[in-house]
Design a protein around this motif. Sequence first.
Motif, PDB file in Angstrom:
ATOM      1  N   ARG A 154      -0.489   2.854  -3.137  1.00 35.25           N
ATOM      2  CA  ARG A 154      -1.631   3.819  -2.743  1.00 35.25           C
ATOM      3  C   ARG A 154      -2.860   3.610  -3.400  1.00 35.25           C
ATOM      4  O   ARG A 154      -3.511   4.437  -3.920  1.00 35.25           O
ATOM      5  CB  ARG A 154      -0.910   5.381  -3.096  1.00 35.25           C
ATOM      6  N   ARG A 210      -3.684   5.610   8.622  1.00 35.63           N
ATOM      7  CA  ARG A 210      -3.680   6.081   7.355  1.00 35.63           C
ATOM      8  C   ARG A 210      -4.750   7.314   7.191  1.00 35.63           C
ATOM      9  O   ARG A 210      -4.275   8.504   6.355  1.00 35.63           O
ATOM     10  CB  ARG A 210      -3.697   5.266   5.910  1.00 35.63           C
ATOM     11  N   GLU A 252       0.990  -1.218  -0.249  1.00 33.38           N
ATOM     12  CA  GLU A 252      -0.071   0.071  -0.086  1.00 33.38           C
ATOM     13  C   GLU A 252       0.886   1.389   0.001  1.00 33.38           C
ATOM     14  O   GLU A 252       0.431   2.104  -0.701  1.00 33.38           O
ATOM     15  CB  GLU A 252      -0.883  -0.023   1.126  1.00 33.38           C
ATOM     16  N   ASP A 253       2.075   1.351   0.703  1.00 38.16           N
ATOM     17  CA  ASP A 253       2.958   2.350   0.645  1.00 38.16           C
ATOM     18  C   ASP A 253       3.207   2.505  -0.657  1.00 38.16           C
ATOM     19  O   ASP A 253       3.460   3.751  -1.128  1.00 38.16           O
ATOM     20  CB  ASP A 253       4.103   2.061   1.581  1.00 38.16           C
TER      21      ASP A 253
END
Length: 241
Positions: free
Chosen positions: A188, A237, A184-185
């Motif tokens: 995105r 997040r 996910e980093d």
Amino acid sequence: METRIDEIGPGIYRLSTYVADIAPPAGFTFNQFLLLGDEPLLFHTGLRRMFPGIHAAMARVMDPARLRWITFGHVEADECGAMNEWLRVAPQAQVAHGRTGCFVSLNDLADRAPRPLADGETIDLGNGKRVSYLDTPHVPHGWEAGLFFEESSGTLLCGDLFTQLGNGSTLTDGDIVGPAIAAEDMFRSSSLNPNMGATIRRLADLQPQRLALMHGPSFEGDAAAALMALAADYDQRLKAA
């Protein structure tokens, strides 16, 4: 691109295709899941260009013409790109998805009319298998997003949740949360929204025994804890955003 097929649970098969040139050097896997029964179900169709390999892999387990249900998490090429190819080779098959997905896209895209499913509605596959549909709008992305839970085996068909890089083992009891956070980093890809954590915690409440990941190994272990940890990461997040 060779598609391999492995049984990850009683009558539940993972069809996996590794693509080395996506996110190199680790690469990326694309997984579909076949649930056998009197009315066999496929979760994810794969991309259209992957169809020949996936079709050949399925044929090692059952005649693809017997396929009855075609399902997926949301409307995206790797999830449903080969939808109409499967409809052509399986005369009795029908797409089943949530009402939003059917209304917004699938009534037009599918060559045969899909079956719209309400949140919590079940399909009896026979031979002891039942899948329930779960609305998960915008989780991890897509207004029409939804997942399926096979009740007898406790298998949650996770779609893009827990996406990770690489071509690991078919089945693991190791960490799937850390690799998902790393992916996910990088990508995105998730649609951060206020209901994200609550939606994933609802999945944890099912107490699944197995998590079938679309991009990564399937997981057996404390699945509820993994889901809660993923929800907590999304909470952080959202707070940071």
